[in-house]
Design a protein around this motif. Sequence first.
Motif: not given
Length: 65
Positions: A20-30, A32-37, A41-49
């Motif tokens: 749980i700690g690993f996943f929380l520290t890994t996805f926390q920056p992502i 934070k990026l999802l709060k900005n519009k 788009l950049l994060v969702t595109t990168t993850i999808t690709i």
Amino acid sequence: MSNFWVNLYKFPRFLINVLIGFFLTTFQPIFKLLKNKKDKLLVTTTITITIVLFYRIMQLITDSI
């Protein structure tokens, strides 16, 4: 010897906490990026690709076996 079994009994809970700690520290920056519009788009595109590429690579590996 009983101390060994007590420690062995605690191991699954420790493993779950580490995962749980690993996943929380890994996805926390992502998150934070999802709060900005703009970044959303950049994060969702990168993850999808990344997911599509990983899927295609795994598909090609299994087809060649």
